[in-house]
Design a protein around this motif. Structure first.
Motif, PDB file in Angstrom:
ATOM      1  N   ARG A 121      -3.964  29.558 -42.878  1.00 25.75           N
ATOM      2  CA  ARG A 121      -4.671  28.266 -43.266  1.00 25.75           C
ATOM      3  C   ARG A 121      -3.800  27.225 -43.251  1.00 25.75           C
ATOM      4  O   ARG A 121      -2.604  27.828 -42.521  1.00 25.75           O
ATOM      5  CB  ARG A 121      -4.263  28.908 -44.661  1.00 25.75           C
ATOM      6  N   PRO A 122      -4.250  25.976 -42.987  1.00 23.29           N
ATOM      7  CA  PRO A 122      -3.079  24.989 -43.135  1.00 23.29           C
ATOM      8  C   PRO A 122      -2.260  24.919 -44.229  1.00 23.29           C
ATOM      9  O   PRO A 122      -2.880  24.898 -45.243  1.00 23.29           O
ATOM     10  CB  PRO A 122      -4.059  23.990 -42.878  1.00 23.29           C
ATOM     11  N   PRO A 123      -1.157  23.963 -43.957  1.00 19.77           N
ATOM     12  CA  PRO A 123      -0.622  23.359 -44.933  1.00 19.77           C
ATOM     13  C   PRO A 123      -1.430  22.538 -46.224  1.00 19.77           C
ATOM     14  O   PRO A 123      -2.782  22.717 -45.837  1.00 19.77           O
ATOM     15  CB  PRO A 123       0.587  22.372 -44.430  1.00 19.77           C
ATOM     16  N   PRO A 124      -0.605  23.074 -47.672  1.00 19.25           N
ATOM     17  CA  PRO A 124       0.693  23.943 -47.365  1.00 19.25           C
ATOM     18  C   PRO A 124       0.629  24.723 -48.037  1.00 19.25           C
ATOM     19  O   PRO A 124      -0.330  25.659 -48.004  1.00 19.25           O
ATOM     20  CB  PRO A 124       0.855  22.654 -49.411  1.00 19.25           C
ATOM     21  N   PHE A 125       1.972  25.110 -48.078  1.00 22.28           N
ATOM     22  CA  PHE A 125       2.384  27.044 -48.259  1.00 22.28           C
ATOM     23  C   PHE A 125       1.481  27.267 -49.519  1.00 22.28           C
ATOM     24  O   PHE A 125       1.684  26.268 -50.829  1.00 22.28           O
ATOM     25  CB  PHE A 125       3.593  26.857 -48.384  1.00 22.28           C
ATOM     26  N   THR A 126       0.691  28.601 -49.786  1.00 24.44           N
ATOM     27  CA  THR A 126       0.690  28.587 -50.852  1.00 24.44           C
ATOM     28  C   THR A 126       1.135  30.544 -50.695  1.00 24.44           C
ATOM     29  O   THR A 126       0.793  30.818 -49.795  1.00 24.44           O
ATOM     30  CB  THR A 126      -0.765  29.102 -50.601  1.00 24.44           C
ATOM     31  N   SER A 127       1.623  30.665 -52.141  1.00 19.72           N
ATOM     32  CA  SER A 127       2.505  32.453 -52.235  1.00 19.72           C
ATOM     33  C   SER A 127       1.366  33.563 -52.259  1.00 19.72           C
ATOM     34  O   SER A 127       0.939  34.461 -51.675  1.00 19.72           O
ATOM     35  CB  SER A 127       2.554  32.138 -53.508  1.00 19.72           C
ATOM     36  N   SER A 128      -0.088  32.563 -52.382  1.00 21.64           N
ATOM     37  CA  SER A 128      -1.345  33.822 -52.493  1.00 21.64           C
ATOM     38  C   SER A 128      -2.208  33.673 -51.127  1.00 21.64           C
ATOM     39  O   SER A 128      -2.163  32.278 -51.340  1.00 21.64           O
ATOM     40  CB  SER A 128      -1.944  34.511 -53.276  1.00 21.64           C
ATOM     41  N   GLY A 129      -3.328  34.186 -50.936  1.00 19.57           N
ATOM     42  CA  GLY A 129      -4.101  34.009 -50.064  1.00 19.57           C
ATOM     43  C   GLY A 129      -5.619  33.572 -50.960  1.00 19.57           C
ATOM     44  O   GLY A 129      -5.644  33.055 -52.232  1.00 19.57           O
ATOM     45  N   THR A 130      -6.396  32.323 -49.649  1.00 15.69           N
ATOM     46  CA  THR A 130      -7.688  31.752 -50.227  1.00 15.69           C
ATOM     47  C   THR A 130      -9.196  32.804 -50.228  1.00 15.69           C
ATOM     48  O   THR A 130      -9.094  33.271 -48.891  1.00 15.69           O
ATOM     49  CB  THR A 130      -7.142  30.739 -49.083  1.00 15.69           C
ATOM     50  N   LEU A 131      -9.786  32.504 -51.006  1.00 13.08           N
ATOM     51  CA  LEU A 131     -10.669  33.321 -50.627  1.00 13.08           C
ATOM     52  C   LEU A 131     -12.360  32.384 -50.676  1.00 13.08           C
ATOM     53  O   LEU A 131     -12.190  31.276 -51.586  1.00 13.08           O
ATOM     54  CB  LEU A 131     -10.951  33.942 -51.673  1.00 13.08           C
ATOM     55  N   ASN A 132     -12.937  32.011 -49.506  1.00 18.99           N
ATOM     56  CA  ASN A 132     -13.367  30.956 -49.584  1.00 18.99           C
ATOM     57  C   ASN A 132     -14.651  31.412 -48.755  1.00 18.99           C
ATOM     58  O   ASN A 132     -14.813  32.706 -48.085  1.00 18.99           O
ATOM     59  CB  ASN A 132     -13.708  30.136 -47.667  1.00 18.99           C
ATOM     60  N   VAL A 133     -15.761  31.403 -50.057  1.00 20.41           N
ATOM     61  CA  VAL A 133     -17.069  31.781 -50.071  1.00 20.41           C
ATOM     62  C   VAL A 133     -18.072  31.045 -49.994  1.00 20.41           C
ATOM     63  O   VAL A 133     -18.023  30.037 -50.646  1.00 20.41           O
ATOM     64  CB  VAL A 133     -17.642  32.504 -51.955  1.00 20.41           C
ATOM     65  N   GLU A 134     -18.729  31.165 -48.567  1.00 18.86           N
ATOM     66  CA  GLU A 134     -20.141  30.009 -49.191  1.00 18.86           C
ATOM     67  C   GLU A 134     -21.618  30.501 -48.970  1.00 18.86           C
ATOM     68  O   GLU A 134     -21.512  32.335 -47.988  1.00 18.86           O
ATOM     69  CB  GLU A 134     -20.359  29.291 -47.369  1.00 18.86           C
ATOM     70  N   VAL A 135     -22.863  30.283 -49.751  1.00 19.31           N
ATOM     71  CA  VAL A 135     -24.071  30.666 -49.412  1.00 19.31           C
ATOM     72  C   VAL A 135     -25.168  30.256 -49.016  1.00 19.31           C
ATOM     73  O   VAL A 135     -25.421  28.515 -49.401  1.00 19.31           O
ATOM     74  CB  VAL A 135     -24.257  31.338 -50.851  1.00 19.31           C
ATOM     75  N   LEU A 147      -2.936  33.191 -45.575  1.00 24.38           N
ATOM     76  CA  LEU A 147      -3.829  33.496 -45.328  1.00 24.38           C
ATOM     77  C   LEU A 147      -5.450  33.027 -46.825  1.00 24.38           C
ATOM     78  O   LEU A 147      -5.092  32.741 -47.609  1.00 24.38           O
ATOM     79  CB  LEU A 147      -3.731  34.705 -44.520  1.00 24.38           C
ATOM     80  N   ALA A 148      -6.208  32.917 -45.395  1.00 23.60           N
ATOM     81  CA  ALA A 148      -7.303  32.622 -45.893  1.00 23.60           C
ATOM     82  C   ALA A 148      -8.105  33.811 -45.557  1.00 23.60           C
ATOM     83  O   ALA A 148      -8.388  34.081 -44.163  1.00 23.60           O
ATOM     84  CB  ALA A 148      -7.514  30.972 -45.371  1.00 23.60           C
ATOM     85  N   VAL A 149      -8.795  33.907 -45.745  1.00 22.75           N
ATOM     86  CA  VAL A 149     -10.575  34.681 -46.351  1.00 22.75           C
ATOM     87  C   VAL A 149     -11.489  34.352 -46.332  1.00 22.75           C
ATOM     88  O   VAL A 149     -12.046  33.868 -47.298  1.00 22.75           O
ATOM     89  CB  VAL A 149     -10.534  36.608 -46.952  1.00 22.75           C
ATOM     90  N   ASP A 150     -12.939  34.338 -45.654  1.00 22.12           N
ATOM     91  CA  ASP A 150     -14.259  32.992 -45.349  1.00 22.12           C
ATOM     92  C   ASP A 150     -15.171  34.556 -45.657  1.00 22.12           C
ATOM     93  O   ASP A 150     -15.235  35.700 -44.427  1.00 22.12           O
ATOM     94  CB  ASP A 150     -14.694  32.739 -44.222  1.00 22.12           C
ATOM     95  N   VAL A 151     -16.408  34.323 -46.483  1.00 27.26           N
ATOM     96  CA  VAL A 151     -17.071  35.319 -47.116  1.00 27.26           C
ATOM     97  C   VAL A 151     -18.792  34.451 -46.350  1.00 27.26           C
ATOM     98  O   VAL A 151     -18.693  33.384 -47.454  1.00 27.26           O
ATOM     99  CB  VAL A 151     -17.021  36.099 -47.830  1.00 27.26           C
TER     100      VAL A 151
END
Length: 255
Positions: free
Chosen positions: A70-84, A126-130
């Motif tokens: 994932r692009p900056p800024p830095f995150t200590s945990s991942g990102t969850l992106n959900v699209e419906v 990191l990022a996870v896309d759903v």
């Protein structure tokens, strides 16, 4: 003949709606019996993980991508992106593409219900896309419940670290004016259909991890007293156990 488009399949000259009453078909199953659930994983080869869920009146295809940088800024945990997204033919009234704001609220609710089950702290930067695509949805509660089960199954198929399988379950509380001798304000209907949700005084969607005995979230519309809500949660937990068994069996068969 000059304006005939040979690249399209011509539609029939006439059409007529199905002979379904406004009240919907009568309920032939017990009030605490869910609809049969079909689920299969690995159908979308272009995605890291995918799942297809089908119940009576609900059909959902879900794809999971990642983890990706994932692009900056830095995150200590991942990102969850959900699209419906809803197909134009997903409901009785045809939906206009690119002008439907309803999926935004569905995505927010699914993110809240799904996020506690994902080990995002193991995916820094990191990022996870759903992506959840609704092919048919007779009610919002059915879409949220089946969408949560499909999203978690797709994440498991993609190899995303999970605390446990999160599944959804919906319950409707009939209003006092609901037809039928078997319906009463104190009897909660598990996995209600579209007409049952429309005639209910309250509809509850529960996200749960039955393997850990925990709930991930709760979404409710309508009004009900505390005792009725507690009863609805108990019925929803029973439905979540049945959905968990179906999702786990589908993952074992795919493995």
């Amino acid at each position: 003949m000059a304006t005939f488009d040979r690249r399209r399949i011509p539609a029939p000259e006439t059409s007529r709606p199905r002979a379904v009453s406004l009240a919907g078909p009568s309920r032939t199953r017990a009030h605490d019996e869910p609809r049969p659930l079909f689920i299969k994983t690995g159908l979308v080869t272009q995605a890291n993980g995918s799942a297809y869920v089908e119940a009576d009146g609900v059909k959902i295809a879900c794809s999971a991508f990642g983890p990706r940088q994932r692009p900056p800024p830095f995150t200590s945990s991942g990102t969850l992106n959900v699209e419906v997204k809803f197909a134009p033919f997903a409901s009785c009234v045809r939906r206009a593409p690119l002008r439907d704001t309803e999926p935004i609220s569905h995505a927010a609710v699914l993110t809240t219900l799904l996020q506690p089950a994902v080990h995002l702290h193991l995916l820094p930067k990191l990022a996870v896309d759903v992506h959840v695509y609704v092919l048919e949805g007779d009610s919002d509660a059915g879409v949220l419940a089946a969408g949560l089960s499909a999203a978690c199954a797709a994440l498991a198929d993609a190899g995303i670290p999970l605390a446990a399988l999160a599944v959804g379950s919906s319950v409707a509380l009939p209003s006092p004016s609901s037809p039928g001798p078997s319906l009463s304000p104190s009897s909660a209907l598990l996995d209600p259909s579209g007409p049952e949700c429309s005639a209910a005084s309250a509809v509850l969607t529960l996200g749960a991890m039955p393997a850990l005995g925990r709930a991930t979230g709760l979404h409710m519309t309508g009004e009900a007293d505390v005792d009725a809500v507690c009863g609805m949660v108990e019925v929803a937990l029973g439905g979540a156990g049945a959905a968990h068994t179906a999702v786990a069996q589908a993952l074992l068969e795919a493995a």
